[in-house]
Enzyme design. Structure first.
Site, PDB file in Angstrom:
ATOM      1  N   GLU A 244       0.846  -1.164   0.025  1.00  0.00           N
ATOM      2  CA  GLU A 244      -0.002  -0.013  -0.087  1.00  0.00           C
ATOM      3  C   GLU A 244       0.797   1.317   0.107  1.00  0.00           C
ATOM      4  O   GLU A 244       1.513   1.463   1.174  1.00  0.00           O
ATOM      5  CB  GLU A 244      -0.764   0.169   1.332  1.00  0.00           C
ATOM      6  CG  GLU A 244      -1.741  -1.238   1.287  1.00  0.00           C
ATOM      7  CD  GLU A 244      -2.986  -1.035   0.172  1.00  0.00           C
ATOM      8  OE1 GLU A 244      -3.015  -0.032  -0.403  1.00  0.00           O
ATOM      9  OE2 GLU A 244      -3.732  -1.939   0.182  1.00  0.00           O
ATOM     10  N   GLU A 378       4.540  12.819  -4.648  1.00  0.00           N
ATOM     11  CA  GLU A 378       3.958  12.971  -3.225  1.00  0.00           C
ATOM     12  C   GLU A 378       4.657  13.877  -2.426  1.00  0.00           C
ATOM     13  O   GLU A 378       5.613  13.677  -1.937  1.00  0.00           O
ATOM     14  CB  GLU A 378       3.694  11.562  -2.624  1.00  0.00           C
ATOM     15  CG  GLU A 378       2.674  11.513  -1.704  1.00  0.00           C
ATOM     16  CD  GLU A 378       2.776   9.977  -1.009  1.00  0.00           C
ATOM     17  OE1 GLU A 378       3.804   9.433  -0.709  1.00  0.00           O
ATOM     18  OE2 GLU A 378       1.499   9.632  -0.631  1.00  0.00           O
TER      19      GLU A 378
HETATM   20  P1  NAD Z   1       8.249   4.650   4.580  1.00  0.00           P
HETATM   21  O1  NAD Z   1       8.257   4.139   3.205  1.00  0.00           O
HETATM   22  O2  NAD Z   1       9.794   5.497   4.765  1.00  0.00           O
HETATM   23  O3  NAD Z   1       8.442   3.886   5.970  1.00  0.00           O
HETATM   24  C1  NAD Z   1       7.460   2.743   6.280  1.00  0.00           C
HETATM   25  C2  NAD Z   1       8.036   1.778   6.915  1.00  0.00           C
HETATM   26  O4  NAD Z   1       9.056   0.966   6.340  1.00  0.00           O
HETATM   27  C3  NAD Z   1       8.499   2.250   8.406  1.00  0.00           C
HETATM   28  O5  NAD Z   1       8.103   1.480   9.283  1.00  0.00           O
HETATM   29  C4  NAD Z   1       9.956   2.118   8.103  1.00  0.00           C
HETATM   30  O6  NAD Z   1      10.748   1.852   9.189  1.00  0.00           O
HETATM   31  C5  NAD Z   1      10.087   0.991   6.942  1.00  0.00           C
HETATM   32  N1  NAD Z   1      11.318   0.871   6.327  1.00  0.00           N
HETATM   33  C6  NAD Z   1      12.217   1.854   5.801  1.00  0.00           C
HETATM   34  N2  NAD Z   1      12.978   1.117   5.137  1.00  0.00           N
HETATM   35  C7  NAD Z   1      13.035  -0.076   5.042  1.00  0.00           C
HETATM   36  C8  NAD Z   1      13.604  -1.244   4.394  1.00  0.00           C
HETATM   37  N3  NAD Z   1      14.697  -0.969   3.710  1.00  0.00           N
HETATM   38  N4  NAD Z   1      13.289  -2.349   4.516  1.00  0.00           N
HETATM   39  C9  NAD Z   1      11.950  -2.434   5.024  1.00  0.00           C
HETATM   40  N5  NAD Z   1      11.175  -1.775   5.755  1.00  0.00           N
HETATM   41  C10 NAD Z   1      11.701  -0.253   5.656  1.00  0.00           C
HETATM   42  O7  NAD Z   1       7.030   5.655   4.908  1.00  0.00           O
HETATM   43  P2  NAD Z   1       6.743   6.672   5.987  1.00  0.00           P
HETATM   44  O8  NAD Z   1       7.614   7.924   5.737  1.00  0.00           O
HETATM   45  O9  NAD Z   1       6.718   6.074   7.384  1.00  0.00           O
HETATM   46  O10 NAD Z   1       5.274   6.903   5.757  1.00  0.00           O
HETATM   47  C11 NAD Z   1       4.764   7.785   4.422  1.00  0.00           C
HETATM   48  C12 NAD Z   1       4.530   7.204   3.169  1.00  0.00           C
HETATM   49  O11 NAD Z   1       3.486   6.282   3.524  1.00  0.00           O
HETATM   50  C13 NAD Z   1       4.051   7.938   2.261  1.00  0.00           C
HETATM   51  O12 NAD Z   1       4.649   7.661   1.041  1.00  0.00           O
HETATM   52  C14 NAD Z   1       2.355   7.483   2.195  1.00  0.00           C
HETATM   53  O13 NAD Z   1       1.796   7.461   0.943  1.00  0.00           O
HETATM   54  C15 NAD Z   1       2.579   6.208   2.537  1.00  0.00           C
HETATM   55  N6  NAD Z   1       1.199   5.405   2.907  1.00  0.00           N
HETATM   56  C16 NAD Z   1       0.606   4.736   2.213  1.00  0.00           C
HETATM   57  C17 NAD Z   1      -0.643   4.273   2.440  1.00  0.00           C
HETATM   58  C18 NAD Z   1      -1.422   3.408   1.475  1.00  0.00           C
HETATM   59  O14 NAD Z   1      -2.548   2.547   2.204  1.00  0.00           O
HETATM   60  N7  NAD Z   1      -1.387   3.322   0.384  1.00  0.00           N
HETATM   61  C19 NAD Z   1      -1.057   4.762   3.867  1.00  0.00           C
HETATM   62  C20 NAD Z   1      -0.473   5.670   4.713  1.00  0.00           C
HETATM   63  C21 NAD Z   1       0.899   5.903   4.260  1.00  0.00           C
END
Ligand code: NAD
Length: 471
Positions: A244, A378
């Protein structure tokens, strides 16, 4: 100052083997709230081992047992409503309004899973064969910070309904929220190892979950960049992935729409969760003859949008989660200015009197074309771009001219027309004259907004493998 120094493995709060601390900073004041001791690779492997052992028996539980577990989880959360709201406001900077809605969303995710179990048949007949829908195995759940406990509960409830066990990695920035939900989960008395939660960094705990061969599926919510990294790791042992990811949702206001309803809804869709929402309607598509009227309406609404202390019940836009996120939003506003877009409302800098927190001015750009970076990337903050179109066909073309496809919005006085337009938008959900959530309808993205769907039957089946018994 709080120190969170426990993670949850095999039915117990345990001290992680990791030794690194991460500071928890208030988005509202930038003061230190506390710290969290982070788990490491070994902790993650221990959690996966516990989930793997638990899967042997949990996968055999009956529907009635799973329903009871889901009810227990929901009941233990229900009792602590005020704490859920308070901690989301304090740690994440979510507004009182958003935190309250989020709490209801948490409870509803258990109701949806219970409803699904009431109607779903895990045994089907297809052709001459019996098809068993078998739980997929241990699921790795990786979560962002923008609605942490909501995402944990949505994914965990579905995993439990399917008979799967889990290892959950929330954002390290959500440690206090995670601690609260863990206390509720612990009280619910589920078998050991069904859920395990490891606080930690993405590149350590998240990366181990992505590559560990004992994880059968990953359910990830987060950015498109990280989603791609996870998918690449997962391919080595062909883990199933539900991703997602991000969005740049178009909101088409058709020329017959009642602007007095559609425009307030458009502002709410753009600034929801202080703009830190994957489904935020950040591209407002307006017929060029209607632009002046829309500009007047938006200026009026935006000038009344209350930005400030998220505790205040009237606050519509709170602080950005972190200083990094504040800087990101400022950077995009500057990019918009450099690209030649015109600021209708807001702009650079912090609102007066809110200099201590990560507050931004909700910003609306006009004179935007769909090729500008502010229309394509975004931003994840309260920044709206207004783009004009001449014809309905052009509106659809602009809406679909994006690498994303998570959500879209269409407003029209003629519902049939709105449906016709909605049916041509390449997005997982299209909201027609509304902004709402249907917990039984699939949720997820076309294109680079993700892979797979959550919620409802399609969401449940993402945690199941069909096994055909051919006679
Ligand atoms: P992010 O992708 O930076 O992090 C999300 C999670 O992934 C965190 O727990 C992070 O620690 C982990 N992560 C980071 N690097 C990783 C790796 N190499 N391997 C595995 N896990 C790793 O996102 P964020 O900054 O926490 O949240 C914002 C983003 O989330 C935005 O882009 C937003 O659009 C997206 N989002 C999507 C939805 C949806 O349902 N489509 C909902 C909410 C947020």
């Amino acid at each position: 100052m709080k120190t969170i120094d426990k993670i949850y493995i095999n039915g117990e709060f345990v001290t992680p083997k990791g030794t690194e601390y991460f500071d928890l900073i208030s988005p509202t004041t930038n003061e230190k709230l506390g710290q969290v001791l982070l788990g490491n690779k070994e902790d993650t492997i221990d959690a996966i081992e516990a989930a793997k052992t638990a899967f042997k028996t949990f996968s055999l539980t009956t529907k009635a047992e799973r329903i009871q577990y889901l009810q227990n989880l929901q009941a233990s959360i229900k009792k602590r409503k005020q704490e859920f709201i308070d901690v989301m406001i304090e740690e994440y900077g979510g507004t009182f309004q958003f935190a309250t809605v989020s709490f209801d969303y948490i409870l509803k995710s258990f109701d949806s899973a219970i409803n699904l179990l009431g109607t779903y048949s895990f045994n089907k007949t297809m052709g001459q064969s019996e098809v068993q829908m078998a739980p997929i195995g241990v699921v790795g759940i990786i979560i962002p910070w923008n609605s942490s406990n909501g995402f944990i509960c949505g994914k965990l409830a579905t995993a439990i309904a399917a008979g799967c066990t889990t290892v959950i990695k929330p954002s390290e920035m959500s440690a206090q929220q995670t601690q609260l939900i863990l206390e509720c989960f612990h009280e619910a008395g589920l078998p050991k190892g069904v859920f395990n939660i490891v606080n930690g960094l993405g590149e350590i705990v998240g990366a181990e979950i992505s590559r560990n061969p004992d994880i059968s599926k990953i359910s990830f919510t987060g950015s498109t960049v990280v989603g791609k990294m996870i998918a690449k790791e997962a391919v080595d042992n062909l883990k199933r992935v539900t991703l997602e990811l991000g969005g740049k949702s178009p909101n088409i206001i058709l020329d017959d729409a009642d602007l007095s309803k559609a425009i307030p809804m458009a502002v709410a869709a753009a600034f929801m969760n202080s703009g830190q929402a994957c489904v935020a309607g950040t591209r407002l598509l307006v017929q060029e003859n209607k632009l002046d009227e829309v500009k007047t309406l938006i200026s009026n609404i935006a000038s009344k949008t209350i930005v400030g202390d998220p505790k205040n019940e009237n606050t519509a836009v709170g602080p950005m989660v972190s200083n990094k996120q504040f800087e990101r939003v400022q950077n995009y506003i500057q990019i918009g200015i450099n690209e030649g877009a015109e600021i209708l409302v807001g702009g650079l800098g912090k609102p007066t009197g809110l200099e201590n927190g990560n507050f931004v001015k909700p910003t609306v750009f006009v004179n935007v074309n769909n090729q500008m970076r502010i229309a394509r990337e975004e931003i994840f903050g309260p920044v709206l771009s207004i783009i004009t179109y001449k014809t309905e066909e052009e509106a659809i073309e602009i809406a679909n001219d994006t690498t994303y496809g998570l959500q879209a919005y269409v407003s029209s006085a003629d519902e049939e027309r709105a449906y016709r337009v909605a049916s041509q938008i390449n997005a997982g959900r299209v909201q027609v004259n509304t902004i709402g959530h249907d917990p039984m309808a699939p949720f997820g993205g076309f294109k680079q907004s993700g892979i797979g769907r959550e919620f409802g039957t399609i969401g449940l089946e993402a945690y199941l493998e069909p096994r055909a018994l051919i006679r």
